[in-house]
Write an enzyme that holds these catalytic residues in place. Sequence first.
Site, short mmCIF file in Angstrom:
data_model
loop_
_atom_site.label_atom_id
_atom_site.label_comp_id
_atom_site.label_asym_id
_atom_site.label_seq_id
_atom_site.Cartn_x
_atom_site.Cartn_y
_atom_site.Cartn_z
N GLY A 180 0.57 -1.81 0.07
CA GLY A 180 -0.20 0.18 -0.33
C GLY A 180 0.73 1.02 0.07
O GLY A 180 0.63 2.09 -0.40
N GLY A 182 2.92 2.34 -2.51
CA GLY A 182 3.56 2.73 -3.45
C GLY A 182 3.04 4.40 -4.19
O GLY A 182 1.71 4.86 -3.84
N CYS A 185 -0.48 3.45 -6.38
CA CYS A 185 -0.58 2.38 -5.93
C CYS A 185 -2.14 2.79 -4.54
O CYS A 185 -1.99 3.77 -4.64
CB CYS A 185 -0.02 1.99 -4.36
P1 5GP Z 1 6.91 3.78 -4.92
O1 5GP Z 1 8.57 3.73 -5.25
O2 5GP Z 1 6.56 4.36 -6.87
O3 5GP Z 1 6.59 5.07 -4.11
O4 5GP Z 1 6.79 2.41 -5.67
C1 5GP Z 1 7.26 1.29 -5.72
C2 5GP Z 1 6.36 0.14 -5.60
O5 5GP Z 1 4.77 0.39 -5.75
C3 5GP Z 1 6.11 -1.28 -6.79
O6 5GP Z 1 7.62 -1.71 -6.52
C4 5GP Z 1 4.95 -2.05 -6.28
O7 5GP Z 1 5.40 -2.71 -4.90
C5 5GP Z 1 4.34 -1.14 -6.13
N1 5GP Z 1 2.99 -0.47 -7.11
C6 5GP Z 1 3.59 -0.95 -8.82
N2 5GP Z 1 2.40 -0.46 -9.47
C7 5GP Z 1 1.24 -0.52 -7.91
C8 5GP Z 1 -0.01 -0.65 -9.13
O8 5GP Z 1 -0.77 -0.81 -9.43
N3 5GP Z 1 -0.84 -1.36 -7.19
C9 5GP Z 1 0.02 -1.38 -6.24
N4 5GP Z 1 -1.19 -1.36 -5.11
N5 5GP Z 1 0.93 -1.48 -6.11
C10 5GP Z 1 1.72 -0.95 -7.21
#
Ligand code: 5GP
Length: 346
Positions: A180, A182, A185
């Site tokens: 959660g 991301g 996300c």
């Molecule tokens: P960020 O660095 O952008 O905060 O987080 C990256 C991570 O978000 C990714 O490695 C993956 O675990 C998660 N993530 C990527 N796409 C999605 C999505 O469509 N839904 C959700 N729940 N998580 C995502």
Amino acid sequence: MHIEEDTKLDFKDVLIRPKRSTLKSRKDVDISREFTFKWSGKKFNGVPIIAANMDGVGTFDMARAFIEDGNGLSVALHKHYPLADLQTFYKENGPDSIWYSIGMVKADEEKLAEFIKAGSKPDKLCIDVANGYSEHFVDFVKGARERYPDLTIMAGNVVTGEMVEQLILAGVDVVKVGIGPGSVCTTRKMTGVGYPQLSAIIECADAAHGLGGLICADGGCTVPGDIAKAFGGGADFVMLGGMLSGHDQSEQEIVEKNGEKFVQFYGMSSDTAMKKHKGGVAEYRASEGKTVRVPYRGDVADTLQDVLGGLRSTCTYVGAVRLKELSKRTTFVRVTQQLNTVFGQG
Ligand code: 5GP
């Protein structure tokens, strides 16, 4: 129903307290780590930061930039490159800086099997599902470990110690932690499920290290200081999505509007990703990712310089000569909500 009364923390809820230090300059700091993976027995030596297996981030161009950078960062390739392109890429660049990603679906498994059968030799595997709590996932991971004893396996995502232990005992070398947090996300909004990321890291690192395993903090880092907090909390690896999006290496179209340049960035279970790769949102699952426009930021080399410079600076502030010492030398101070609104990410 049960309520956990302990306060759980996110990156924004803490700062790292400075400590007396003998270090003269951030140049004296070594931000690489050396690990021997529990199950594969292979060694890792490099900066333990991984580009997420997302469109716009886990790309061939990103991997080439990381190889050129020479600090040993790695890239989890997104799952949608055709087999032939993967074969060529591995042939040209070797397997060291790359995590081959699969989900828990037959097509991914078959592609990997074919990739190996045809002579390619991946070194690291990233098994990635949104919810790593199902028994089916544990069995899947066990199967992968039996089939590929020499591959370093990273798998997740989970956020609690007991599940980290179960995955490590099932054959995982590096457990991916984060549900959660991301940047694109929407799981917390759509389902109400999640766990504050810094507390997840602290608790999961403790569980993993007790068994000789490792964790990768995945999601929620928005500034270099968050990466330092993740390592300070005990993360062995940190995975970045949003922070690495919007670069020349994203392999996405750069759009110009009113004199400003943007790149589209989306979650891998967003409508955008589902339409692109699967021809639509599958009926049984709501889309749990969103689509945003991020400012175009040029060459990722400049961002890397900021990220690695920030991390070196953190180590200097707390007197850690090596990144390995950062968590031992980290004392987090809680910041009040008001303070953190005013100064938090400044
Ligand atoms: P960020 O660095 O952008 O905060 O987080 C990256 C991570 O978000 C990714 O490695 C993956 O675990 C998660 N993530 C990527 N796409 C999605 C999505 O469509 N839904 C959700 N729940 N998580 C995502």
